[in-house]
Design a protein around this motif. Sequence first.
Motif, PDB file in Angstrom:
ATOM      1  N   LYS A  24     -40.280  21.821  36.327  1.00 12.77           N
ATOM      2  CA  LYS A  24     -41.153  22.072  35.176  1.00 12.77           C
ATOM      3  C   LYS A  24     -40.603  21.436  33.909  1.00 12.77           C
ATOM      4  CE  LYS A  24     -43.394  25.854  32.636  1.00 12.77           C
ATOM      5  NZ  LYS A  24     -43.560  27.339  32.537  1.00 12.77           N
ATOM      6  N   ASP A  25     -39.277  21.393  33.783  1.00 17.36           N
ATOM      7  CA  ASP A  25     -38.662  20.829  32.582  1.00 17.36           C
ATOM      8  C   ASP A  25     -38.949  19.332  32.425  1.00 17.36           C
ATOM      9  OD1 ASP A  25     -37.590  23.284  31.960  1.00 17.36           O
ATOM     10  OD2 ASP A  25     -35.648  22.864  32.893  1.00 17.36           O
ATOM     11  N   ASP A  26     -39.372  18.678  33.494  1.00 22.86           N
ATOM     12  CA  ASP A  26     -39.624  17.238  33.464  1.00 22.86           C
ATOM     13  C   ASP A  26     -41.079  16.883  33.171  1.00 22.86           C
ATOM     14  OD1 ASP A  26     -36.941  16.408  34.366  1.00 22.86           O
ATOM     15  OD2 ASP A  26     -37.514  17.349  36.264  1.00 22.86           O
ATOM     16  N   PHE A  27     -41.972  17.870  33.098  1.00 24.45           N
ATOM     17  CA  PHE A  27     -43.409  17.584  33.065  1.00 24.45           C
ATOM     18  C   PHE A  27     -43.809  16.683  31.903  1.00 24.45           C
ATOM     19  CE2 PHE A  27     -44.967  21.546  35.639  1.00 24.45           C
ATOM     20  CZ  PHE A  27     -44.277  21.073  36.736  1.00 24.45           C
ATOM     21  N   ASP A  28     -43.338  16.977  30.713  1.00 27.13           N
ATOM     22  CA  ASP A  28     -43.720  16.157  29.558  1.00 27.13           C
ATOM     23  C   ASP A  28     -43.273  14.709  29.749  1.00 27.13           C
ATOM     24  OD1 ASP A  28     -44.973  18.236  28.192  1.00 27.13           O
ATOM     25  OD2 ASP A  28     -43.138  18.797  27.096  1.00 27.13           O
ATOM     26  N   GLY A  29     -42.071  14.529  30.258  1.00 30.51           N
ATOM     27  CA  GLY A  29     -41.571  13.183  30.499  1.00 30.51           C
ATOM     28  C   GLY A  29     -42.347  12.449  31.575  1.00 30.51           C
ATOM     29  N   LEU A  30     -42.766  13.156  32.612  1.00 27.82           N
ATOM     30  CA  LEU A  30     -43.540  12.538  33.683  1.00 27.82           C
ATOM     31  C   LEU A  30     -44.908  12.088  33.186  1.00 27.82           C
ATOM     32  CD1 LEU A  30     -42.648  15.005  36.581  1.00 27.82           C
ATOM     33  CD2 LEU A  30     -41.776  12.679  36.263  1.00 27.82           C
ATOM     34  N   ILE A  31     -45.523  12.874  32.337  1.00 32.55           N
ATOM     35  CA  ILE A  31     -46.820  12.485  31.767  1.00 32.55           C
ATOM     36  C   ILE A  31     -46.647  11.276  30.859  1.00 32.55           C
ATOM     37  CG2 ILE A  31     -48.694  13.225  30.245  1.00 32.55           C
ATOM     38  CD1 ILE A  31     -48.233  16.098  31.357  1.00 32.55           C
ATOM     39  N   GLU A  32     -45.551  11.225  30.118  1.00 30.23           N
ATOM     40  CA  GLU A  32     -45.266  10.070  29.263  1.00 30.23           C
ATOM     41  C   GLU A  32     -45.081   8.808  30.101  1.00 30.23           C
ATOM     42  OE1 GLU A  32     -41.775   8.593  26.176  1.00 30.23           O
ATOM     43  OE2 GLU A  32     -42.147  10.732  26.430  1.00 30.23           O
ATOM     44  N   ILE A  33     -44.413   8.947  31.237  1.00 28.95           N
ATOM     45  CA  ILE A  33     -44.231   7.808  32.139  1.00 28.95           C
ATOM     46  C   ILE A  33     -45.584   7.291  32.616  1.00 28.95           C
ATOM     47  CG2 ILE A  33     -43.418   7.149  34.443  1.00 28.95           C
ATOM     48  CD1 ILE A  33     -40.990   8.961  33.932  1.00 28.95           C
ATOM     49  N   GLN A  34     -46.478   8.202  32.970  1.00 34.30           N
ATOM     50  CA  GLN A  34     -47.818   7.796  33.409  1.00 34.30           C
ATOM     51  C   GLN A  34     -48.536   7.002  32.317  1.00 34.30           C
ATOM     52  OE1 GLN A  34     -50.138   9.509  36.314  1.00 34.30           O
ATOM     53  NE2 GLN A  34     -48.226   8.817  37.233  1.00 34.30           N
ATOM     54  N   SER A  35     -48.389   7.434  31.080  1.00 35.85           N
ATOM     55  CA  SER A  35     -49.067   6.739  29.983  1.00 35.85           C
ATOM     56  C   SER A  35     -48.536   5.327  29.806  1.00 35.85           C
ATOM     57  CB  SER A  35     -48.910   7.529  28.677  1.00 35.85           C
ATOM     58  OG  SER A  35     -47.584   7.469  28.191  1.00 35.85           O
ATOM     59  N   GLU A  36     -47.241   5.114  30.097  1.00 32.69           N
ATOM     60  CA  GLU A  36     -46.663   3.784  29.989  1.00 32.69           C
ATOM     61  C   GLU A  36     -47.052   2.908  31.179  1.00 32.69           C
ATOM     62  OE1 GLU A  36     -42.472   3.727  29.305  1.00 32.69           O
ATOM     63  OE2 GLU A  36     -42.561   5.261  27.736  1.00 32.69           O
ATOM     64  N   CYS A  37     -47.145   3.513  32.351  1.00 34.25           N
ATOM     65  CA  CYS A  37     -47.456   2.754  33.569  1.00 34.25           C
ATOM     66  C   CYS A  37     -48.942   2.429  33.685  1.00 34.25           C
ATOM     67  CB  CYS A  37     -47.005   3.540  34.799  1.00 34.25           C
ATOM     68  SG  CYS A  37     -45.218   3.728  34.943  1.00 34.25           S
ATOM     69  N   PHE A  38     -49.779   3.273  33.123  1.00 34.79           N
ATOM     70  CA  PHE A  38     -51.231   3.101  33.236  1.00 34.79           C
ATOM     71  C   PHE A  38     -51.865   3.165  31.845  1.00 34.79           C
ATOM     72  CE2 PHE A  38     -49.693   5.320  37.068  1.00 34.79           C
ATOM     73  CZ  PHE A  38     -49.949   4.332  38.004  1.00 34.79           C
TER      74      PHE A  38
END
Length: 229
Positions: A24-38
Amino acid sequence: MYKSEFFVYEQGKPYSVCIRNYTKDDFDGLIEIQSECFPPPFPSDLWWNKEQLANHVELFPEGALCVSVDGNLAGSLTGLRVNFDPAHPDHTWEDVTDNGYIRNHLPDGNSLYIVDISVRPNYRKLGLGKLMMQAMYHVVIEKGIDRLVGGGRMPGYHKEASSMTPEQYLEKVMAGELKDPVITFLLRCGRVPVAVVKDYLEDEESGNYAVIMEWKNPFKNEGVPGNGI
């Protein structure tokens, strides 16, 4: 749970890498990664949301992997278990992944299906995608699953669509005559094409086609000539 720490090198410089299950602690970072990749024009409502990510870590935490470089979150790879029949490969990403929510995860499914793989653009020269894929192969072996499988986009196909079918495009990529950003990467990861399917995902670059590609568990690959069985 999975955790592997090691170093990778780029132009002689070492980078500390860790592949582990995301939380759960990674969720914000994972969403940010998606925004950079797509990035746009890819619709932002197709990036991960926190409900999807919560399902990943609750329903199949072993299939929720992330990678960090020098302590910075750099990518993720997500899977679920399904029953897959290579003789009937047609399906859509939305149906097989429950639109990314994986509520259809089968704890005893015969195949580990890749929902998504994403690596921040600034880290792509480090080979992190292949390393995460190999980590997921470890999960397949450890759990005795028959195969890892998933649909590979064909983002280079739109450049050739006027002159060849998607099947012909795949043949040329496999022959090394063309290079596709996704399919070539998956081939280098050890994935093998099963079939080309249409209307897999709304994806203009790929003409809505995808290549279903698998990696068979070598400890469960029975009846293959020359393997002594």
